[in-house]
Design an enzyme around this catalytic site. Structure first.
Site, mmCIF file in Angstrom:
data_model
loop_
_atom_site.group_PDB
_atom_site.id
_atom_site.type_symbol
_atom_site.label_atom_id
_atom_site.label_comp_id
_atom_site.label_asym_id
_atom_site.label_seq_id
_atom_site.Cartn_x
_atom_site.Cartn_y
_atom_site.Cartn_z
ATOM 1 N N HIS A 2 -3.529 -5.234 0.330
ATOM 2 C CA HIS A 2 -3.073 -5.660 1.720
ATOM 3 C C HIS A 2 -3.129 -7.247 1.596
ATOM 4 O O HIS A 2 -3.862 -7.675 2.196
ATOM 5 C CB HIS A 2 -3.780 -5.062 2.990
ATOM 6 C CG HIS A 2 -3.582 -3.805 3.158
ATOM 7 N ND1 HIS A 2 -2.561 -3.163 3.953
ATOM 8 C CD2 HIS A 2 -4.205 -2.654 2.926
ATOM 9 C CE1 HIS A 2 -2.577 -1.815 3.845
ATOM 10 N NE2 HIS A 2 -3.718 -1.640 3.338
ATOM 11 N N CYS A 16 0.916 -1.225 -0.053
ATOM 12 C CA CYS A 16 0.175 -0.197 0.069
ATOM 13 C C CYS A 16 0.816 1.238 -0.212
ATOM 14 O O CYS A 16 1.305 1.631 -1.032
ATOM 15 C CB CYS A 16 -0.934 0.123 1.245
ATOM 16 S SG CYS A 16 -2.450 0.967 0.887
ATOM 17 N N GLU A 59 -1.630 -9.170 3.534
ATOM 18 C CA GLU A 59 -1.419 -9.740 4.831
ATOM 19 C C GLU A 59 -2.680 -9.947 5.360
ATOM 20 O O GLU A 59 -2.909 -11.062 6.459
ATOM 21 C CB GLU A 59 -0.586 -8.902 5.868
ATOM 22 C CG GLU A 59 -1.301 -7.539 6.245
ATOM 23 C CD GLU A 59 -1.141 -6.378 5.317
ATOM 24 O OE1 GLU A 59 -1.078 -6.535 3.996
ATOM 25 O OE2 GLU A 59 -1.570 -5.103 5.872
HETATM 26 N N1 GLN Z 1 -2.144 6.581 2.761
HETATM 27 C C1 GLN Z 1 -2.233 5.853 1.605
HETATM 28 C C2 GLN Z 1 -3.533 6.099 0.908
HETATM 29 O O1 GLN Z 1 -4.328 6.534 1.578
HETATM 30 C C3 GLN Z 1 -1.807 4.488 1.795
HETATM 31 C C4 GLN Z 1 -2.785 3.875 2.694
HETATM 32 C C5 GLN Z 1 -2.276 2.503 3.300
HETATM 33 O O2 GLN Z 1 -1.226 2.180 3.346
HETATM 34 N N2 GLN Z 1 -3.204 1.568 3.602
HETATM 35 O O3 GLN Z 1 -3.649 5.718 -0.299
#
Ligand code: GLN
Length: 564
Positions: A512, A386, A514
């Site tokens: 994600h 992410c 994970e």
């Molecule tokens: N802050 C980034 C976004 O909102 C990544 C979010 C995250 O890593 N869950 O796109």
């Protein structure tokens, strides 16, 4: 055919918080599932927030996102991992949701002028939500209901009252109260103390709940006479006082519970006539975790490195991936701010892999970017999740594509080169709750990518929780570089995975992974990342053929394949 009657097991906690009620509930769930029962688990959270989505990970730990996009308590992660079963929004009930529903109804005038009260309106809504999964799936044999917090908390009282009523409304064998408590060992006295357990059971009994099974967390084996004493004071037969001695890793807990007779006790008390559980697969996984044949060192560079609960699922995913690769994964937590101050080399020179996890906010971002540059240039395996992927895109744009001021729109609105940006349809969204891309989305993989090799499938589904995306206006910038858009949304509009091709393993994912790793089935990307770190580790001292040469060859092959 008679309708199946769902039974309810309520798990409460006493004495102190953090006793592992989530893991205990998940472990019992697994044992019952392995006995052939159709099991589900609900977490009741007494806080007033509607969900943990807007809560600071410092206070609350990780937000666990489900396929359906709900942002839930991290205990749901344990449930999914132990049961290998996907949860839905119905598996997490918060006081906030309950009150929100009741107040909305009241405003609509649904209560026809009645005074709206905790009993019956709040408690009825809680019961309704506890019964909901069985309505959705009438095949459910057992629902385990974990009540968050500790007995005695003001906040959890409506929940306790609701489950007390449920016991009254059902046949005795259809509900069961299990109380998880602590039996501390006082080293100066050289003995364990039962008084805190007595007190917390007393508090439960005062509100009309008599636990039938006590699960006692303890550092030392509880002698028969201690179990008898606890049983006598708490009005529980000593055979139902189960000792839950501390174990090295959480995946041992179901095996320990079974050995101590917890699932037998539950089946006896609830008149469940089911066979012994087959724990062989689980057993094998635990043996593999406990007997690694090697070890690798992975650095995690993030903002909340002092609070491991903020990265719960990532830590678990590494345990799963380590087990599958027969290695122990040693995690080194590096603060991105320290990297910014002292350089990457100081912290990363002897690692076998770097992971940059998800995150929000600008703090520490430059340190993350710097650490990515270091591992990219030194051919150390890299996995970006992410925000980790977004940082990898920024790093590559700056240091390879020559866009020195590349950055993310999340941090500066007036950027010249926002390589990470809001999607056009997201601009103008200011409300923090619910403005993110949340939940499961499908993606298509480039079949020459490392990701494709890992998944062994062209189409995947992964969970998202972010607001910003790879900026399509910059796709051309990367096109002639050994940088691959390895995964795209099925309509091709969103970049979901990027890979650096002339590198042994450099993968950044916008989702994600994970959240979907399971102890008996590691996530393919974590599995292959660890495999790459094992390879890196074994080659470390033998660099006759460098990874860069290997990577270049592979790059040429891939580029040729793409042309064909
Ligand atoms: N802050 C980034 C976004 O909102 C990544 C979010 C995250 O890593 N869950 O796109």
């Amino acid at each position: 055919m008679a309708e199946k009657k769902t039974k309810y097991i309520f798990v409460t906690g006493g004495v102190v918080s953090s006793l592992g009620k989530g893991i205990a509930s998940a472990s019992l769930g697994l044992l019952l599932k392995k006995r052939g029962l159709n099991v589900n688990i609900i977490k009741c959270d007494p806080y007033i927030n509607v969900d943990p989505g807007t809560m600071n990970p410092f206070q609350h730990g990780e937000v666990f996102v489900l396929d359906d996009g709900s942002e839930t308590d991290l205990d749901l992660g344990h449930y999914e991992r132990f049961l290998s079963q996907n949860m839905t929004k119905d598996n997490n009930v918060t006081n906030g949701q309950v009150y929100f529903t009741v107040i909305t109804r009241e405003r609509r005038g649904d209560y026809l002028g009645a005074t709206v009260q905790v009993i019956p309106h709040i408690t009825e809504e809680i019961k309704e939500r506890i019964r909901k999964p069985a309505k959705v799936n009438p095949d459910t044999d057992v629902i385990i209901v974990e009540i968050g917090g500790t007995v005695g908390d003001i906040e959890s009282q409506p929940f306790l009252e609701a489950i007390r009523q449920m016991a009254l409304e059902n046949e005795p064998e259809d509900t069961l109260f299990i109380h998880l408590t602590l039996v501390p060992f006082i080293s100066t006295a050289g003995e364990v103390k039962t008084k805190p357990t007595q007190h917390s059971v007393k508090a439960l009994r005062e509100i009309g709940i008599q636990p039938r099974i006590l699960v006692c967390r303890t550092a030392v084996e509880l002698a028969e006479q201690i179990r008898k004493k606890i049983g006598l004071f708490c009005n529980v037969p000593s055979k139902y006082v189960i000792s839950a001695i501390d174990v090295e890793n959480i995946y041992e807990v179901p095996l320990l519970f079974h050995k101590e007779g917890l699932d037998d006790a539950v089946c006896n008390l609830m008149k469940l006539d089911v066979p012994e559980p087959d724990m062989s697969e689980w057993d094998e996984m635990v043996i593999r975790i406990k007997n690694p044949m090697g070890r690798v060192k992975i650095a995690i560079c993030g903002k909340y490195v002092y609070l491991k609960d903020a990265y719960k699922s990532i830590i678990e995913s590494f345990i799963h991936a380590g087990a599958e690769n027969n290695v122990q994964v040693d995690l080194i937590w590096v603060s991105s701010e320290e990297i910014k101050q002292n350089g990457a080399e100081k912290f990363l020179s002897d690692i076998d892999g770097l992971l940059i996890p998800g995150g929000f906010g600008e703090r520490g971002v430059e340190g993350k970017i710097e650490s990515i540059r270091y591992v990219r240039e030194n051919n150390i395996p890299f996995f970006g999740i992410c925000l980790g992927m977004q940082c990898a895109v920024i790093e590559y744009a700056r240091n390879i594509c020559g866009l020195e001021d590349a950055h993310s729109y999340e941090f500066y609105a007036d950027l010249k080169n926002p390589v990470i940006h809001l999607m056009a349809d997201q601009e103008g969204v200011t409300n923090l709750g619910g403005s993110m891309r949340l939940g499961a989305y499908r993606a298509k993989l480039d079949n020459s990518s490392k990701s494709f090799r890992a998944y062994g499938a062209e189409e995947i589904s992964e969970r998202h929780r972010h607001r910003y995306e790879f900026n399509n206006a910059y796709r051309n910038l990367f096109a002639d570089k050994p940088f691959m858009l390895a995964g795209l949304s099925p309509d091709g509009r969103l970049v979901e995975i990027v890979e650096v091709i002339n590198h042994p393993w450099f993968v950044g994912v916008q989702f994600h992974p994970e959240l979907k790793s399971r102890p008996v089935e590691s996530h393919p990307l974590f599995r292959d990342f660890i495999a790459a770190t094992v390879e890196y580790n074994s080659k470390k001292n033998d660099k006759i053929v460098t990874e860069r040469q290997l990577g270049d060859t592979e790059y040429e092959i891939i580029k040729r394949l793409q042309k064909e």
